[in-house]
Motif scaffolding. Sequence first.
Motif, PDB file in Angstrom:
ATOM      1  N   UNK A   1      -3.153 -26.658 -44.701  1.00 43.44           N
ATOM      2  CA  UNK A   1      -2.544 -26.309 -43.410  1.00 43.44           C
ATOM      3  C   UNK A   1      -2.627 -24.804 -43.163  1.00 43.44           C
ATOM      4  N   UNK A   2      -2.396 -24.008 -44.220  1.00 37.55           N
ATOM      5  CA  UNK A   2      -2.468 -22.554 -44.056  1.00 37.55           C
ATOM      6  C   UNK A   2      -3.902 -22.116 -43.766  1.00 37.55           C
ATOM      7  N   UNK A   3      -4.871 -22.697 -44.476  1.00 35.97           N
ATOM      8  CA  UNK A   3      -6.276 -22.319 -44.264  1.00 35.97           C
ATOM      9  C   UNK A   3      -6.730 -22.755 -42.879  1.00 35.97           C
ATOM     10  N   UNK A   4      -6.334 -23.980 -42.475  1.00 35.15           N
ATOM     11  CA  UNK A   4      -6.698 -24.470 -41.140  1.00 35.15           C
ATOM     12  C   UNK A   4      -6.072 -23.605 -40.054  1.00 35.15           C
ATOM     13  N   UNK A   5      -4.892 -23.057 -40.369  1.00 41.62           N
ATOM     14  CA  UNK A   5      -4.170 -22.250 -39.372  1.00 41.62           C
ATOM     15  C   UNK A   5      -4.636 -20.812 -39.301  1.00 41.62           C
ATOM     16  N   UNK A   6      -5.679 -20.463 -40.039  1.00 41.23           N
ATOM     17  CA  UNK A   6      -6.246 -19.129 -39.887  1.00 41.23           C
ATOM     18  C   UNK A   6      -6.156 -18.226 -41.104  1.00 41.23           C
ATOM     19  N   UNK A   7      -5.493 -18.673 -42.193  1.00 47.10           N
ATOM     20  CA  UNK A   7      -5.463 -17.836 -43.394  1.00 47.10           C
ATOM     21  C   UNK A   7      -6.846 -17.817 -44.040  1.00 47.10           C
ATOM     22  N   UNK A   8      -7.234 -16.637 -44.557  1.00 53.57           N
ATOM     23  CA  UNK A   8      -8.516 -16.530 -45.263  1.00 53.57           C
ATOM     24  C   UNK A   8      -8.369 -16.926 -46.732  1.00 53.57           C
ATOM     25  N   UNK A   9      -7.145 -16.790 -47.235  1.00 60.80           N
ATOM     26  CA  UNK A   9      -6.866 -17.099 -48.640  1.00 60.80           C
ATOM     27  C   UNK A   9      -5.419 -17.537 -48.734  1.00 60.80           C
ATOM     28  N   UNK A  10      -5.089 -18.216 -49.845  1.00 58.17           N
ATOM     29  CA  UNK A  10      -3.709 -18.662 -50.054  1.00 58.17           C
ATOM     30  C   UNK A  10      -3.248 -18.185 -51.430  1.00 58.17           C
ATOM     31  N   UNK A  11      -2.055 -17.608 -51.436  1.00 62.95           N
ATOM     32  CA  UNK A  11      -1.464 -17.096 -52.668  1.00 62.95           C
ATOM     33  C   UNK A  11      -0.354 -18.043 -53.111  1.00 62.95           C
ATOM     34  N   UNK A  12      -0.464 -18.549 -54.331  1.00 68.60           N
ATOM     35  CA  UNK A  12       0.580 -19.421 -54.890  1.00 68.60           C
ATOM     36  C   UNK A  12       1.676 -18.521 -55.455  1.00 68.60           C
ATOM     37  N   UNK A  13       2.794 -18.434 -54.729  1.00 74.57           N
ATOM     38  CA  UNK A  13       3.817 -17.434 -55.018  1.00 74.57           C
ATOM     39  C   UNK A  13       5.082 -18.075 -55.568  1.00 74.57           C
ATOM     40  N   UNK A  14       4.898 -19.161 -56.299  1.00 77.69           N
ATOM     41  CA  UNK A  14       6.022 -19.803 -56.971  1.00 77.69           C
ATOM     42  C   UNK A  14       5.437 -20.359 -58.265  1.00 77.69           C
ATOM     43  N   UNK A  15       6.061 -20.077 -59.398  1.00 75.45           N
ATOM     44  CA  UNK A  15       5.463 -20.415 -60.695  1.00 75.45           C
ATOM     45  C   UNK A  15       5.305 -21.917 -60.894  1.00 75.45           C
ATOM     46  N   UNK A  16       6.048 -22.723 -60.126  1.00 69.88           N
ATOM     47  CA  UNK A  16       5.890 -24.177 -60.265  1.00 69.88           C
ATOM     48  C   UNK A  16       4.561 -24.668 -59.667  1.00 69.88           C
ATOM     49  N   UNK A  17       4.002 -23.950 -58.707  1.00 70.45           N
ATOM     50  CA  UNK A  17       2.815 -24.476 -58.009  1.00 70.45           C
ATOM     51  C   UNK A  17       1.590 -24.518 -58.923  1.00 70.45           C
ATOM     52  N   UNK A  18       1.193 -23.399 -59.572  1.00 76.08           N
ATOM     53  CA  UNK A  18       0.040 -23.523 -60.482  1.00 76.08           C
ATOM     54  C   UNK A  18       0.272 -24.539 -61.604  1.00 76.08           C
ATOM     55  N   UNK A  19       1.542 -24.739 -62.006  1.00 73.02           N
ATOM     56  CA  UNK A  19       1.815 -25.730 -63.059  1.00 73.02           C
ATOM     57  C   UNK A  19       1.361 -27.120 -62.625  1.00 73.02           C
ATOM     58  N   UNK A  20       1.382 -27.397 -61.304  1.00 72.82           N
ATOM     59  CA  UNK A  20       0.941 -28.703 -60.804  1.00 72.82           C
ATOM     60  C   UNK A  20      -0.577 -28.844 -60.854  1.00 72.82           C
ATOM     61  N   UNK A  21      -1.273 -27.720 -61.026  1.00 72.25           N
ATOM     62  CA  UNK A  21      -2.736 -27.755 -61.073  1.00 72.25           C
ATOM     63  C   UNK A  21      -3.268 -27.602 -62.506  1.00 72.25           C
ATOM     64  N   UNK A  22      -2.350 -27.667 -63.503  1.00 71.44           N
ATOM     65  CA  UNK A  22      -2.783 -27.512 -64.900  1.00 71.44           C
ATOM     66  C   UNK A  22      -3.836 -28.568 -65.217  1.00 71.44           C
ATOM     67  N   UNK A  23      -4.962 -28.139 -65.748  1.00 72.69           N
ATOM     68  CA  UNK A  23      -6.037 -29.062 -66.071  1.00 72.69           C
ATOM     69  C   UNK A  23      -6.902 -29.426 -64.875  1.00 72.69           C
ATOM     70  N   UNK A  24      -6.582 -28.889 -63.701  1.00 70.61           N
ATOM     71  CA  UNK A  24      -7.371 -29.129 -62.488  1.00 70.61           C
ATOM     72  C   UNK A  24      -7.830 -27.787 -61.937  1.00 70.61           C
ATOM     73  N   UNK A  25      -8.938 -27.794 -61.276  1.00 73.62           N
ATOM     74  CA  UNK A  25      -9.434 -26.567 -60.677  1.00 73.62           C
ATOM     75  C   UNK A  25      -8.622 -26.270 -59.408  1.00 73.62           C
ATOM     76  N   UNK A  26      -8.256 -25.016 -59.221  1.00 79.88           N
ATOM     77  CA  UNK A  26      -7.580 -24.644 -57.974  1.00 79.88           C
ATOM     78  C   UNK A  26      -8.574 -24.765 -56.820  1.00 79.88           C
ATOM     79  N   UNK A  27      -8.095 -25.158 -55.625  1.00 73.51           N
ATOM     80  CA  UNK A  27      -8.992 -25.169 -54.468  1.00 73.51           C
ATOM     81  C   UNK A  27      -9.575 -23.766 -54.228  1.00 73.51           C
ATOM     82  N   UNK A  28     -10.700 -23.703 -53.543  1.00 73.87           N
ATOM     83  CA  UNK A  28     -11.344 -22.418 -53.248  1.00 73.87           C
ATOM     84  C   UNK A  28     -10.412 -21.549 -52.408  1.00 73.87           C
ATOM     85  N   UNK A  29     -10.550 -20.259 -52.550  1.00 74.77           N
ATOM     86  CA  UNK A  29      -9.778 -19.256 -51.802  1.00 74.77           C
ATOM     87  C   UNK A  29      -8.283 -19.333 -52.088  1.00 74.77           C
TER      88      UNK A  29
END
Lengths: 245, 245
Positions: A196-224
């Motif tokens: 939603x952020x990328x579609x809304x015009x953001x060029x990149x997204x910053x994961x600014x809560x330590x729980x968010x990258x934990x949900x991607x453990x073992x998975x590749x983060x989306x581009x940008x």
Amino acid sequence: MLPDPLTTAAGRPDTLGVLGGMGPLATVDFLAKLVALTPATRDADHLPVLVYAVPQVPDRVAPILTGSGPSPLPALLAGMHWLVAAGAKAIALPCHTAHHWADAIDDASPIPLLHIADAAIAALEAGGLSGATVGIIGTRATWQAGIYQDRLCRRGFDTRTCRDTELETVVLPAIALVKQGAPERARPLFERAIAALLDGGADAVLLACTEIPAAFAGHRLPARVIDGTEALARACITWGLSRRT
Amino acid sequence: MLPDPLTTAAGRPDTLGVLGGMGPLATVDFLAKLVALTPATRDADHLPVLVYAVPQVPDRVAPILTGSGPSPLPALLAGMHWLVAAGAKAIALPCHTAHHWADAIDDASPIPLLHIADAAIAALEAGGLSGATVGIIGTRATWQAGIYQDRLCRRGFDTRTCRDTELETVVLPAIALVKQGAPERARPLFERAIAALLDGGADAVLLACTEIPAAFAGHRLPARVIDGTEALARACITWGLSRRT
């Protein structure tokens, strides 16, 4: 009574102090990234690390959102002083929200605090995203405290965050799912908020809560997408390696 | 100059001191297990943890195997003193080999050291394996120093380790792979060494090197295998929760 820091291995110029415990899992995630990202072929190549992880630090969210409750600052300063006394030469604070008190800690400390927003800026610029519009996903407190906006703005970035309904119905429930040990159910929700952020015009997204990258453990983060915790670990490694020369 | 530990959150009776960095990944693995295994619904339910992780501690292996090189004991004692001064009420040493100096640290320390062999005994007995024959996989130094044998023997267990050629060609190369950040390549080698011990008559296998369970992160351990690091984390949690009452 106390050993002189200069006589211990922690008297090294590359000793990192970690003010952790907010929360305990975020501290472990940061330390794991610090170890994984350090160029090392043997134990001694890694940075000396001192960790003060006391999760009984007063809540960070209420003072930011409502100005109520005891301030966590005295507890954070006590931890900082111990890290300094033990021989730390810089402080890392692997908690986005606690960066509300980063300047106060930095002002009181004889050693620098490596700010997570500066680390994110370094990661964005290293990714060719200088001056980009950055979508920030995190808790309401992190956004309201302006942990990232001021520093990114001064550096020429534009910032935005999720719409309020999306925060309430997608991001915060997903963060709660991670805290409940269900990262697999949280990940598609985070992916929706990122899209939603990328579609809304953001060029990149910053994961600014330590729980968010934990949900991607073992998975590749989306581009940008930039992981704030990983960015902080990289900044600490860059700092530590530069202190060895 | 230093804040009084009693005025900080780390003055709590359940504050755990971790003498880490040997190696850095093993310390992270221990801390991750400590957090994952603690019964908690919020940050403040977790133990306060102080970590002194200085991977520049002199090598532990050479002094044990050949009596050569500088002793790591002064560096270990310096770390212990800092943890005590910072408010720790017990010491955990998430490194099997360094337990060669566990009694010396314990003797010099005003707070108890929670010994990894006692933790393993508790795990074996909790698993219905009292008096079992226990295969021990670890470094040559851990075996030669008798980290586990004396305590397990006194408790009625029998112990054995890998054949020498297997240690040289399977276990030690796999440990080196983990240290180099290649746990996926190490895991099948460890599985082979575990199977050989079980086939050779061991009732259970104790993973007595912190690098071994790190290779199983995200994977289930084979049956009848005790992770020494996990056992130590459980012992620390049992200790910490008992101190709260």
